[in-house]
Design an enzyme around this catalytic site. Structure first.
Site, mmCIF file in Angstrom:
data_model
loop_
_atom_site.group_PDB
_atom_site.id
_atom_site.type_symbol
_atom_site.label_atom_id
_atom_site.label_comp_id
_atom_site.label_asym_id
_atom_site.label_seq_id
_atom_site.Cartn_x
_atom_site.Cartn_y
_atom_site.Cartn_z
ATOM 1 N N ASP A 491 0.853 -1.187 0.000
ATOM 2 C CA ASP A 491 0.000 0.000 0.000
ATOM 3 C C ASP A 491 0.890 1.238 0.000
ATOM 4 O O ASP A 491 2.073 1.159 0.351
ATOM 5 C CB ASP A 491 -0.862 0.046 1.266
ATOM 6 C CG ASP A 491 -2.014 -0.944 1.206
ATOM 7 O OD1 ASP A 491 -2.374 -1.350 0.098
ATOM 8 O OD2 ASP A 491 -2.536 -1.309 2.270
ATOM 9 N N ASP A 799 -4.724 -3.035 4.825
ATOM 10 C CA ASP A 799 -5.252 -2.568 6.110
ATOM 11 C C ASP A 799 -6.773 -2.575 6.170
ATOM 12 O O ASP A 799 -7.352 -2.551 7.245
ATOM 13 C CB ASP A 799 -4.721 -1.167 6.442
ATOM 14 C CG ASP A 799 -4.962 -0.179 5.298
ATOM 15 O OD1 ASP A 799 -5.752 -0.497 4.393
ATOM 16 O OD2 ASP A 799 -4.354 0.912 5.321
ATOM 17 N N ASP A 803 -9.362 -5.784 1.866
ATOM 18 C CA ASP A 803 -8.055 -6.361 1.535
ATOM 19 C C ASP A 803 -7.959 -7.821 1.974
ATOM 20 O O ASP A 803 -7.011 -8.513 1.607
ATOM 21 C CB ASP A 803 -6.925 -5.567 2.213
ATOM 22 C CG ASP A 803 -6.704 -4.213 1.566
ATOM 23 O OD1 ASP A 803 -6.927 -4.108 0.344
ATOM 24 O OD2 ASP A 803 -6.336 -3.267 2.272
#
Length: 1093
Positions: A491, A799, A803
């Site tokens: 990310d 997070d 996901d």
């Protein structure tokens, strides 16, 4: 209660083709046709595969060998227990539905008999009443107590401000209603480990042989002299058992501490009006807990407020359905469930063992273990070596027994030991027992029982050290798999960047507002709408301390940045929230990249506020408010101006967020709750209020961390929901993209473009992708699947709740400890506690260290194995006597297994590990370099010690000594030299492929301590335990000879490392040529792992 099976993003991946969800196993070799020990991925491995390798393993002590593997029987019992508790929950729900249906049909329901609850302290409701209400979902009892607000009053709690939260109040609540903990099964005691160490088959046989030898010795020689032979073996076995038990016990304590850390969830509660973070174990009855998508419900409770609040109750009920919750018809929340959608807050009514979840966890709290791929492979290695050792031991037994009973075995004085018809039966039996104990001890040395357990030791050590490096390992296998990772999909926000966001640019009224919080440049209506939208369309909050002081803003980093901007514009959060009421909410959605609320004003007008990705919200805007406070249509010029503003801010690595609103006709808004729940907020014809640019600077050191990965052969890919230009700017800053020339498709790609490719095209471009912008969680999942099909070992950071599928699908799922939701954490294998990419790189180092340490230990142990076996076999066959007796071999086994593992399996990682490519998961454990090293050392030891065995008497000038003394002196020197060779060789094993084996050795205090202990114990054995070990004291000259023999292994190792080794592994020369497999893409150049086995 309304239920929905497929619409929540939490469950979408289960049946959405676009999500790319697949049950296919990409590890093609991991099938039934492969060997039982050939399991490259234990994550979600079938039970029959796990059972196969257990059945195939040669095991001397099953309780010890399989201690840290999945207990298949217990796992089945656990599933049955969970099923029973779920059935109980379903029965309660069915009863509640029946009761509700009866009320609707006006069927009289028998009221509950009044009970006499025991109330504690000042609280006007008892724990029993609350438990009954929660477990039975009893709406009538809730109404009798005045609904949610009435229960809160009886619990001395405030629905807006929570409990007072002072220490006295918390203690009172724990005394009255219990704490949010549950009884845990005690860990195994030390004596349990002693008992398990005693269950080793060979040690049991040795103890029986020792007992027989002891009995015969005492009978024939008397108690004073006759107990030495049997007693020395028994004492040696006892020492092995104690050392083993102490080592295993210390490991178990480490795992116990790590398991407690895993369960310690941190969450927000409202106490005295302030949001604070506390441990889940510190939650008390009466607490008000804010809930958002992905959170775990920490205790049983009641919904205080909720917007599109949907709960996944599958962990308790087993039903994979999403249950919508509200404050009236379905207010009951069960501990352990997950928030699947929406947001809200809850009042805690039952904690700990008073909840169904507490009962469940108390029943299954014992950790059930998990095997790792390396552990399984090492069991295969141990089995192969063990079988060879067993064959050798049987051969030695047959040879020695045959020589003994045919009169070919002589004592040191040259006398025949057995003469048929003359030798006493007791002496003959004693001679056989001595031979038998030697054969059994060869099995003890040959079967490397400690080899698979060395994985557990190094993992326990690594996991403890990784905690200091801000990584909490949830799955053991992930720790070692990370060492094989070939790519990391990371990310951007919070991982590569600091997650410290501030609004630095703003556009409103068709112009740039500079500085962004200069409210004098904003007309009154724009300012009013902005403050209303910022205050209501948020999951964050602003707390104003009563005694003055700085404001406390809570929420996600983006929410905090926007709220802080609102405060700078003069927003009074509490007043703005009370001026209107939220009637419906669409929580921020990572698919649509925006979230919205509908608010009812004091004049009954309805206004809808949206906030989200700037270009997406801008596309829905048809007008804006100009600097004269008039709503005007968005013309092409203004649209271009705003789009250019977004591009400019994105190019400056700013996150762009747009805020917009629109009025809504009252007649189009549903009036009843059911219709309102299904109502879709209007998304078009929006009035643009502002576009803000939020700065989130890259983390210090992230560029170095990315470069470290590149040097280590690990490709870093950025997968972000942000604008492609923002992603590009950050990628250039972080070193993921080297220059603007790299920023072309498909290196730089939008999630939508990738998603729209065919599967074959996705496979084609997946390898080249460095940055994916505007990606949804499903795009991340598709990328992970494509990379795995290309043969990559994929690590993924995540997070959010959405996901979870990608984290589960990846070889290693890395969730974020600060910003990560509980759903993401539970789907992950490792939690990065500080959300920092540099910590991810440290995990790679530790993963490689695990593999490297195991290889060091294998090289060391196999050297001892080969040398000890050859020396004893050659001596036994040629002379009928073995130079290393049972007690000596047990001491060697202790150095080799327990102490050797402690010394070598706990080496810290070095920078050298990050300067070589990832280790293929199917590459041979014993590399050509290791074969070279161990064969050189083993052949050196065998040659020197056999020369001493056959020519020792003349070399040492012992011809004038008595035969027995010369025999014992020679054997003592062989034993001493052999042990010192292993101690010196431990240093060689530290660096199998480096010349300087002493580098950093003094920093490893455990290694130095163990080597020191081995030397001290060896001196004690030679000088003081001669009777037990059948040794004699050596002169300083013979000590010097022993040290020189051991020391010579160092220069020999240096010379050996100059010998080149072929690239093709030695093991392949003994196998038939296996045709190369094509990878799924059909391209020869695709980077499938080069599996050598």
């Amino acid at each position: 209660m309304k239920e929905e099976g497929n619409k929540s993003p939490y469950r979408r991946h289960r049946n959405d083709l676009e999500a790319g969800y697949s049950t296919r196993n990409y590890d093609e070799d991991d099938d039934e046709s492969s060997g039982p020990f050939d399991i490259v991925r234990t994550k979600s491995a079938p039970v029959d595969r796990l059972r196969r390798w257990r059945q195939a393993a040669l095991v001397l002590n099953a309780s010890r060998r399989f201690r840290y593997t999945l207990d298949l029987k217990k796992e089945e019992e656990r599933k049955q227990l969970i099923a029973k508790i779920r059935t109980h929950a379903q029965v309660i729900r069915a009863a509640v539905r029946f009761q509700a249906a009866g009320l609707e049909q006006n069927v009289p329901v028998t009221p509950k008999l009044p009970s006499s609850p025991i109330r504690v302290g000042d609280f006007l409701i008892s724990s029993e009443e609350l438990v009954s209400m929660s477990r039975e979902h009893d709406l009538s009892l809730l109404q009798q107590n005045g609904g949610v607000r009435g229960v809160a009053e009886k619990l001395k709690s405030n629905l807006e401000k929570g409990v007072p939260g002072d220490e006295t109040d918390i203690i009172k609540r724990k005394q009255a209603f219990g704490s949010n903990t549950y009884p845990r099964k005690k860990g195994r005691s030390f004596w349990r480990f002693v008992w398990e160490a005693c269950r080793d088959t060979t040690l049991i046989i040795l103890m029986v042989a020792a007992a027989a030898s002891l009995a015969l010795g005492i009978k024939t020689e008397g108690i004073k002299e006759g107990w030495y032979d049997g007693g020395s073996i028994a004492l040696a076995v006892l020492i092995v058992i104690i050392f083993t038990a102490v080592s295993d016990y210390k490991q178990s304590l480490q795992f116990q501490n790590l398991n407690e850390e895993k369960q310690n969830i941190q969450l927000e509660v409202v106490r005295s009006g302030r949001r604070i973070k506390v441990s889940i174990f510190e939650i008390v009855v009466g607490d008000v807990v804010p809930l958002k998508i992905g959170d775990q419900v920490p205790a049983d409770g009641l919904v205080v407020s909720g917007h599109s609040l949907a709960i996944d109750e599958s962990s308790m009920t087993g039903e994979s359905k999403i249950v919508h919750k509200d404050t009236t018809k379905a207010p009951f929340l069960m501990s352990g469930c997950k928030v699947a959608d929406g947001y809200g807050s809850m009042l805690v009514t039952s904690v700990g063992i008073n909840t169904e979840w507490g009962l469940l966890m108390a029943s299954i709290s014992e950790d059930n273990g998990e095997e790792t791929p390396l552990q399984v492979r090492l069991n295969g290695v141990a089995t192969f070596i063990g079988i060879v050792g067993l064959i050798v031991a049987v051969a030695v037994l047959i040879v020695l027994v045959s020589r003994y009973f045919t009169g070919h075995t002589r004592d040191p004085d040259g006398r025949v030991q057995f003469i048929a018809g003359r030798t006493k039966v007791g002496d003959a039996i004693d001679g056989f027992i001595n031979i038998f104990t030697v054969a059994v001890t060869i099995v003890v040395v040959a079967v490397p029982e400690g080899l698979p357990l060395a994985v557990t030791l190094t993992l326990a050590y690594s996991m403890r050290k990784m905690m200091a490096d801000k990584a909490l390992v949830r799955r053991l296998s992930a720790c070692e798999t990370m060492g094989s990772a070939t790519t990391i999909c990371s990310d951007k926000t919070g991982t590569l960047t600091l997650n410290q966001m501030t609004v630095v640019e703003a556009y409103a009224c068709g112009k740039k507002i500079d500085p962004p919080d200069n409210k004098s440049l904003l007309p009154a209506r724009v300012l009013s709408f902005l403050i209303e939208g910022i205050a209501q369309n948020t999951t964050g909050s602003v707390f104003v301390p009563e005694g003055g002081g700085d404001l406390e803003i809570s929420g996600s980093p983006t929410e905090k940045a926007v709220l802080q901007w609102g405060v700078n514009l003069g927003m009074d959060f509490g007043a703005a929230r009370s001026d209107s009421v939220i009637i419906h909410a669409f929580p921020f959605n990572s698919e649509k990249k925006r979230g919205g609320v509908a608010v009812k004003l004091s004049n009954s007008e309805i206004r809808v506020h949206w906030k989200g990705a700037a270009e997406i919200v801008l596309d829905s805007c048809t007008s804006y408010i100009d600097e004269n406070d008039n709503v005007v249509l968005m013309d092409e010029d203004k649209l271009s101006l705003f789009k250019e503003a977004i591009e400019d801010m994105a190019a400056s690595s700013l996150r762009c967020v747009a805020i917009a609103c629109r009025m809504c006709e009252r007649e189009k808004v549903p009036t009843n709750d059911e219709e309102l729940e299904k109502w879709q907020l209007p998304e078009g014809d929006l009035i643009l209020l502002a576009i803000v640019g939020i700065k989130d600077p890259p983390r210090p050191g992230v560029k170095d961390a990315v470069q470290l990965c590149i040097n280590a052969g690990v490709k870093v890919r950025m997968v972000t929901g942000d604008n492609l230009q923002t992603a590009k700017a950050i990628a250039l800053e972080c070193g993921i993209l080297e220059s603007n020339a790299d920023a072309t498709e498909p290196n730089l790609i939008e999630g939508k473009a990738f998603r729209n490719l065919s599967e074959a095209e996705r496979l084609e471009v997946a390898d080249r992708i460095s940055v994916m912008g505007r990606s949804s969680p499903n795009d991340k999942l598709l990328l992970v699947q494509a990379l795995r099909k290309r043969g990559h070992v994929v690590a993924v950071t995540g997070d959010g709740t959405n996901d979870a599928p990608a984290l589960h699908e990846a070889d290693i799922g890395l969730s974020m400890g600060i910003q990560g939701t509980e759903v993401a954490k539970e789907s992950s294998d490792i939690i990065i506690l500080d959300d920092n990419f540099a910590s991810v790189v440290k995990v790679v180092r530790w993963g490689r260290s695990v593999y490297a340490n195991i290889q060091k230990f294998i090289q060391f142990q196999l050297t001892v194995n080969v040398a000890a076996l050859i020396i004893n076999v050659v001596a036994a066959v040629s002379s009928g006597n073995v130079p290393l007796n049972a007690v000596q071999l047990l001491w060697v086994n202790l150095i080799m297994d327990t102490l050797g593992a402690l010394a070598l399996a706990t080496e810290p990682p070095t920078d050298h590990l990050m300067r070589r490519p990832p280790v293929g998961r199917r590459e041979p454990l014993i590399t050509n370099i290791m074969w070279r090293n161990l064969l050189i050392q083993a052949m050196y030891q065998v040659t020197v010690l056999l020369v001493l065995n056959f020519r020792g008497r003349s070399i040492l000038n012992l011809d004038h000594d008595t035969s027995e003394h010369a025999f014992r002196m020679r054997n003592t020197l062989i034993f001493n030299a052999f042990v010192l060779c292993q101690i010196f060789n431990e240093f060689n094993a530290r660096k199998p492929d480096e010349i300087n084996v002493w580098k950093g050795v003094t920093k490893n205090h455990l290694f130095m301590g163990i080597v020191g202990l081995e030397v001290v114990l060896q001196v004690i054995i030679i000088f003081f335990l001669g009777k037990f070990a059948s040794t004699v004291r050596l002169s300083w000259k013979l000590w010097l000879v022993s040290v020189v023999i051991g020391f010579f292994s160092w220069p020999l190792a240096i010379v050996g490392k100059l010998i080149p080794v072929p690239e093709r592994n030695f093991s392949e020369f003994f196998k038939k040529t296996i045709p190369n497999k094509k990878n799924p893409s059909g391209k020869e150049g695709a980077p499938l792992e080069d599996y050598a086995e």
